[in-house]
Design an enzyme around this catalytic site. Structure first.
Site, PDB file in Angstrom:
ATOM      1  CG  HIS A  66      -5.893   0.813   4.701  1.00  0.00           C
ATOM      2  ND1 HIS A  66      -4.571   1.314   5.317  1.00  0.00           N
ATOM      3  CD2 HIS A  66      -5.778   0.599   3.437  1.00  0.00           C
ATOM      4  CE1 HIS A  66      -4.033   1.895   4.185  1.00  0.00           C
ATOM      5  NE2 HIS A  66      -4.523   1.437   3.094  1.00  0.00           N
ATOM      6  CG  ASP A  68      -3.784  -0.429   8.751  1.00  0.00           C
ATOM      7  OD1 ASP A  68      -4.817  -0.052   7.911  1.00  0.00           O
ATOM      8  OD2 ASP A  68      -3.017  -1.252   8.592  1.00  0.00           O
ATOM      9  CG  ASP A  97      -1.594   3.855   1.293  1.00  0.00           C
ATOM     10  OD1 ASP A  97      -2.649   3.373   1.326  1.00  0.00           O
ATOM     11  OD2 ASP A  97      -0.479   3.196   1.277  1.00  0.00           O
ATOM     12  CD  GLU A 130      -3.716  -2.296   2.716  1.00  0.00           C
ATOM     13  OE1 GLU A 130      -3.649  -2.585   1.432  1.00  0.00           O
ATOM     14  OE2 GLU A 130      -2.776  -1.246   3.109  1.00  0.00           O
ATOM     15  CD  GLU A 131      -0.205   0.609   4.609  1.00  0.00           C
ATOM     16  OE1 GLU A 131       0.553  -0.278   3.833  1.00  0.00           O
ATOM     17  OE2 GLU A 131      -0.725   1.659   3.906  1.00  0.00           O
ATOM     18  CD  GLU A 159      -5.307   0.831  -0.869  1.00  0.00           C
ATOM     19  OE1 GLU A 159      -4.524   1.985  -0.979  1.00  0.00           O
ATOM     20  OE2 GLU A 159      -5.449  -0.043  -0.108  1.00  0.00           O
ATOM     21  CG  HIS A 344       3.875   3.230   2.246  1.00  0.00           C
ATOM     22  ND1 HIS A 344       4.272   2.228   2.174  1.00  0.00           N
ATOM     23  CD2 HIS A 344       2.496   3.391   2.377  1.00  0.00           C
ATOM     24  CE1 HIS A 344       3.214   1.388   2.371  1.00  0.00           C
ATOM     25  NE2 HIS A 344       1.994   2.401   2.402  1.00  0.00           N
TER      26      HIS A 344
END
Length: 373
Positions: A66, A68, A97, A130-131, A159, A344
């Site tokens: 992903h 995003d 991430d 995805e997020e 990932e 994150h």
């Protein structure tokens, strides 16, 4: 400077907060001119499916990820979308991430002259969903591929899975996630007249040990037991002379393949016999496991041994990812990527050596697939 580093910097400078892709797909199409590219859109989410065919072999290997990211938040020591480089690290939202993983496999896919012996199809699935809810991205692409009889045989999701060194942990499965809200019904009243009340606290107390912290299964070599974890209990009026009319319990279960939403409901129905209650259960993610003897797992382990002379850990720990969708369609899938110590978080960063190493791992993995059949 490795090409994967320049790709990563370009990706990080795009503020692609879910579900926006901010022109990243156009950039990646330019990097892979020999691939056929297709946009698959669903509910304003744009996904990219790219393929390149080498010979007539039916083997189909897919790299997925992903582009995003979550919002940047506050407190950064540098620009969160600046891709600044300092002391060998590249800083920015998504560096770990998971734009780092995407940059590594895009760079690997560009090295087609190194794929000697590969026969079949190489594909790439990218999503910008995805997020967030993660329901209009990878899942929708795989639905379409199933209709076309075009599902991959093997999938690698990049990932961030590593703890200390790139590839030290390969995710071969993930736990599911079940959210629950249990409401115990009663009758509010004055504490001086308990016979006229129906206190839900007293009703749940004798069986609470079979709910809070209760293991629904014993787990196995891959999964810890599926435990009911209570996250909130509330009821009453915050006064000492009125009994509550209702008690609400919220909980979450990170479940293994041995437990499901249905088995949770059956357990609670048995425990709560004779008690007036309502129950809401929602499975936001489901568990999966790619078997240890899968050719894909063997190839990943062999490639990582070649690079480090160390055995990676085969793990099912952590939260959730789009890998679950591949598993749901019967595709053997693993996750392998950079370290995840700052995902994150403020000042998210990745070391440039990790990106370069991951690119090399993916190149060797592609080479090894020709030996599967």
């Amino acid at each position: 400077m490795s090409e994967s580093i320049e790709i990563l910097k370009h990706l990080v400078r795009k503020k692609s907060i879910t579900p926006n892709e901010e022109g990243i797909y156009d950039y990646i199409q330019q990097l892979l001119p020999t691939f056929q590219h297709e946009f698959i859109e669903c509910h304003n989410v744009k996904n990219l499916y790219s393929t390149c065919v080498f010979g007539e072999d039916a083997l189909h290997v897919c790299f997925a990820g992903h582009i995003d990211v979550v919002p940047e938040g506050e407190g950064w020591s540098m620009q969160p979308f600046g891709a600044e480089q300092r002391d060998g690290y590249i800083y920015g939202r998504g560096t770990q991430d998971m734009k780092g993983g995407v940059a590594a496999f895009v760079a690997a896919l560009r090295q087609q002259e190194l794929w000697n012996g590969f026969k079949g199809k190489i594909s790439m699935i990218l999503t910008s969903d995805e997020e967030g809810d993660a329901i209009h991205g990878t899942q929708e692409v795989l639905k379409l591929l199933k209709q076309r009889n075009e599902l991959p045989d093997y999938a690698i999701v990049a990932e961030p899975t590593a703890v200390q060194w790139v590839g030290d942990t390969i995710k071969i499965g993930r736990r599911g996630s079940i959210n629950g809200v249990l409401s115990i019904k009663g009758k509010q009243g004055h504490v001086a007249y308990p016979a006229k009340c129906d206190n839900p606290v007293e009703k749940i107390a004798p069986v609470l040990s079979q709910i809070a912290g209760y293991d629904l299964d014993e787990g196995d070599e891959y999964f810890e037991p599926s435990k009911i974890v209570v996250t909130d209990i509330r009821g009453g009026l915050q006064t000492s002379n009125v009994t509550p009319g209702e008690l609400k319990i919220m909980f979450n279960i990170r479940n293994s393949t041995q437990s499901s939403k249905e088995s949770v409901q059956q357990h609670l129905e048995k425990v709560l016999q004779g008690i007036s209650y309502t129950l809401e259960l929602k499975a936001s993610s489901f568990p999966f496991l790619t078997q240890r003897d899968s050719p894909l797992v063997h190839k990943c382990v062999d490639v990582l041994w070649k690079h480090y002379h160390k055995m990676p850990t085969l793990s099912t720990s952590g939260g959730t990812s789009d890998a679950k969708y591949f598993a749901a369609f019967g595709v053997d899938v693993v996750e392998c990527g950079v370290c995840n110590d700052r995902i994150h978080a403020v000042d998210e960063r990745v070391h440039q050596d990790e990106i370069i190493q991951l690119e090399g791992i993916f190149i060797d993995l592609i080479k090894s697939f020709s030996k599967i059949n």
